[in-house]
Design a protein around this motif. Structure first.
Motif, PDB file in Angstrom:
ATOM      1  N   VAL A 133       0.871  -1.171   0.000  1.00  0.00           N
ATOM      2  CA  VAL A 133       0.000   0.000   0.000  1.00  0.00           C
ATOM      3  C   VAL A 133       0.909   1.222   0.000  1.00  0.00           C
ATOM      4  O   VAL A 133       1.834   1.321   0.813  1.00  0.00           O
ATOM      5  N   ILE A 134       0.671   2.137  -0.942  1.00  0.00           N
ATOM      6  CA  ILE A 134       1.459   3.367  -0.985  1.00  0.00           C
ATOM      7  C   ILE A 134       0.518   4.568  -0.995  1.00  0.00           C
ATOM      8  O   ILE A 134      -0.675   4.453  -1.297  1.00  0.00           O
ATOM      9  N   TYR A 135       1.079   5.712  -0.658  1.00  0.00           N
ATOM     10  CA  TYR A 135       0.361   6.982  -0.628  1.00  0.00           C
ATOM     11  C   TYR A 135       1.097   7.921  -1.582  1.00  0.00           C
ATOM     12  O   TYR A 135       2.068   8.568  -1.174  1.00  0.00           O
ATOM     13  N   PRO A 136       0.693   7.991  -2.855  1.00  0.00           N
ATOM     14  CA  PRO A 136       1.462   8.707  -3.876  1.00  0.00           C
ATOM     15  C   PRO A 136       1.741  10.169  -3.545  1.00  0.00           C
ATOM     16  O   PRO A 136       2.768  10.700  -3.950  1.00  0.00           O
ATOM     17  N   PHE A 137       0.860  10.818  -2.810  1.00  0.00           N
ATOM     18  CA  PHE A 137       1.055  12.218  -2.434  1.00  0.00           C
ATOM     19  C   PHE A 137       1.228  12.353  -0.923  1.00  0.00           C
ATOM     20  O   PHE A 137       1.002  13.419  -0.369  1.00  0.00           O
ATOM     21  N   GLY A 138       1.643  11.274  -0.279  1.00  0.00           N
ATOM     22  CA  GLY A 138       1.784  11.274   1.171  1.00  0.00           C
ATOM     23  C   GLY A 138       0.444  11.049   1.846  1.00  0.00           C
ATOM     24  O   GLY A 138      -0.609  11.036   1.205  1.00  0.00           O
ATOM     25  N   ARG A 139       0.496  10.855   3.133  1.00  0.00           N
ATOM     26  CA  ARG A 139      -0.746  10.618   3.890  1.00  0.00           C
ATOM     27  C   ARG A 139      -1.553  11.898   4.068  1.00  0.00           C
ATOM     28  O   ARG A 139      -2.733  11.859   4.349  1.00  0.00           O
TER      29      ARG A 139
END
Length: 147
Positions: free
Chosen positions: A27-33
């Motif tokens: 799971v990634i957050y492309p623009f941050g959390r």
């Protein structure tokens, strides 16, 4: 399949969260959390979407056209915008892209699965299907309280 109508999604929405769930479990957050954005669906079937990493770093080497290419690349990586027309087909919104930061999207369609959960708009997109990078992008939006 949830019965979603154009009327259900019309208006301006604020982004609460964005994540990409890979088929392999990552799971990634492309623009941050701490992401921010807006999406708009008009009664006239116009739409726009703008998403950015919160707290983007200002340019220090120049301005819009004169900044260092490294800073411009970072700005590109921290921002997404596109607009065009849309149509609904059951629980699917089809975005017909006319203008986009990503030139490859222009003239193409982006297909989004739509759900309403407790008054929040859940938009999912399937990305790079049938590749090792296959994933589902999930964005959760709430109705904007101010325009």
């Amino acid at each position: 399949m949830q019965n979603i109508t154009q009327k259900d999604i019309e208006g301006l929405w604020d982004l609460l969260s964005m994540e990409q769930r890979y088929d392999d479990g990552r799971v990634i957050y492309p623009f941050g959390r701490s992401v921010e954005g807006r999406i708009y669906y008009g009664a006239d079937k116009s739409m726009f979407c703008a998403i950015q990493k919160r707290g983007r770093t200002p340019f220090i080497t120049g301005k819009q056209w004169t900044a260092d290419d490294t800073e411009k690349a970072r700005a590109y990586n921290d921002y997404l915008t596109y607009c065009g027309r849309y149509e609904m087909d059951g629980d699917t919104a089809i975005h017909h892209i006319e203008i986009s930061l990503y030139p490859d999207w222009i003239g193409n369609q982006q297909v989004r699965k739509i759900r309403l959960v407790d008054g929040k708009l859940h938009i999912a997109a399937r990305l790079e299907d049938n590749t090792p990078e296959a994933r589902t992008s999930l964005l959760i939006w709430e109705r904007a309280t101010s325009a």
